[in-house]
Design an enzyme around this catalytic site. Structure first.
Site, PDB file in Angstrom:
ATOM      1  N   LEU A 264       0.832  -1.196   0.000  1.00 52.64           N
ATOM      2  CA  LEU A 264       0.000   0.000   0.000  1.00 52.64           C
ATOM      3  C   LEU A 264       0.871   1.251   0.000  1.00 52.64           C
ATOM      4  O   LEU A 264       2.039   1.211   0.390  1.00 52.64           O
ATOM      5  CB  LEU A 264      -0.925  -0.002   1.221  1.00 52.64           C
ATOM      6  CG  LEU A 264      -1.906  -1.175   1.296  1.00 52.64           C
ATOM      7  CD1 LEU A 264      -2.691  -1.126   2.597  1.00 52.64           C
ATOM      8  CD2 LEU A 264      -2.840  -1.176   0.100  1.00 52.64           C
ATOM      9  N   CYS A 265       0.279   2.348  -0.418  1.00 55.52           N
ATOM     10  CA  CYS A 265       0.941   3.643  -0.484  1.00 55.52           C
ATOM     11  C   CYS A 265       1.602   3.946   0.869  1.00 55.52           C
ATOM     12  O   CYS A 265       0.971   3.722   1.904  1.00 55.52           O
ATOM     13  CB  CYS A 265      -0.088   4.713  -0.829  1.00 55.52           C
ATOM     14  SG  CYS A 265       0.604   6.346  -1.035  1.00 55.52           S
ATOM     15  N   PRO A 266       2.809   4.377   0.861  1.00 53.75           N
ATOM     16  CA  PRO A 266       3.654   4.823  -0.237  1.00 53.75           C
ATOM     17  C   PRO A 266       4.650   3.767  -0.736  1.00 53.75           C
ATOM     18  O   PRO A 266       5.565   4.079  -1.488  1.00 53.75           O
ATOM     19  CB  PRO A 266       4.413   5.993   0.378  1.00 53.75           C
ATOM     20  CG  PRO A 266       4.674   5.533   1.784  1.00 53.75           C
ATOM     21  CD  PRO A 266       3.409   4.770   2.161  1.00 53.75           C
TER      22      PRO A 266
ATOM     23  N   ASP B 286      -2.185  -1.767  -5.635  1.00 56.49           N
ATOM     24  CA  ASP B 286      -2.679  -0.505  -5.070  1.00 56.49           C
ATOM     25  C   ASP B 286      -3.085   0.404  -6.221  1.00 56.49           C
ATOM     26  O   ASP B 286      -2.226   0.853  -6.993  1.00 56.49           O
ATOM     27  CB  ASP B 286      -1.588   0.154  -4.233  1.00 56.49           C
ATOM     28  CG  ASP B 286      -2.007   1.485  -3.629  1.00 56.49           C
ATOM     29  OD1 ASP B 286      -3.168   1.912  -3.827  1.00 56.49           O
ATOM     30  OD2 ASP B 286      -1.174   2.112  -2.955  1.00 56.49           O
TER      31      ASP B 286
END
Length: 80
Positions: free
Chosen positions: A12-14, A39
């Site tokens: 997931l981000c980042p 993502d």
């Protein structure tokens, strides 16, 4: 010039952007890298990172639940 792939699925981000940056730092100018992510934010985040850092986005596409971003490594940045 050579082509590489980065598996950033289930991150997931980042993290997809961080993993992309780490991989690009090991490559040479003109090399290409396809980043495979799950993502959906990476579809915007990786191209934005490329614009900021001087790399060219060659292709973005969605395949089912995966996002693929292919970039060409630009000139290495010089630390000031």
């Amino acid at each position: 010039m050579s082509h590489h792939e980065l598996d950033a699925r289930r991150l997931l981000c980042p993290m997809p952007v961080i993993k992309t940056q780490n991989q690009v730092n090991t490559l040479r100018q003109g090399d290409t890298l396809t980043v495979i992510c799950t993502d959906p934010g990476a579809l915007n985040d990786i191209p934005a990172w490329c614009r900021i850092n001087g790399h060219a986005v060659l292709e973005t596409r969605e395949e089912g639940h995966e996002v693929r971003v292919t970039l060409e490594v630009g000139e290495p940045s010089v630390a000031l």
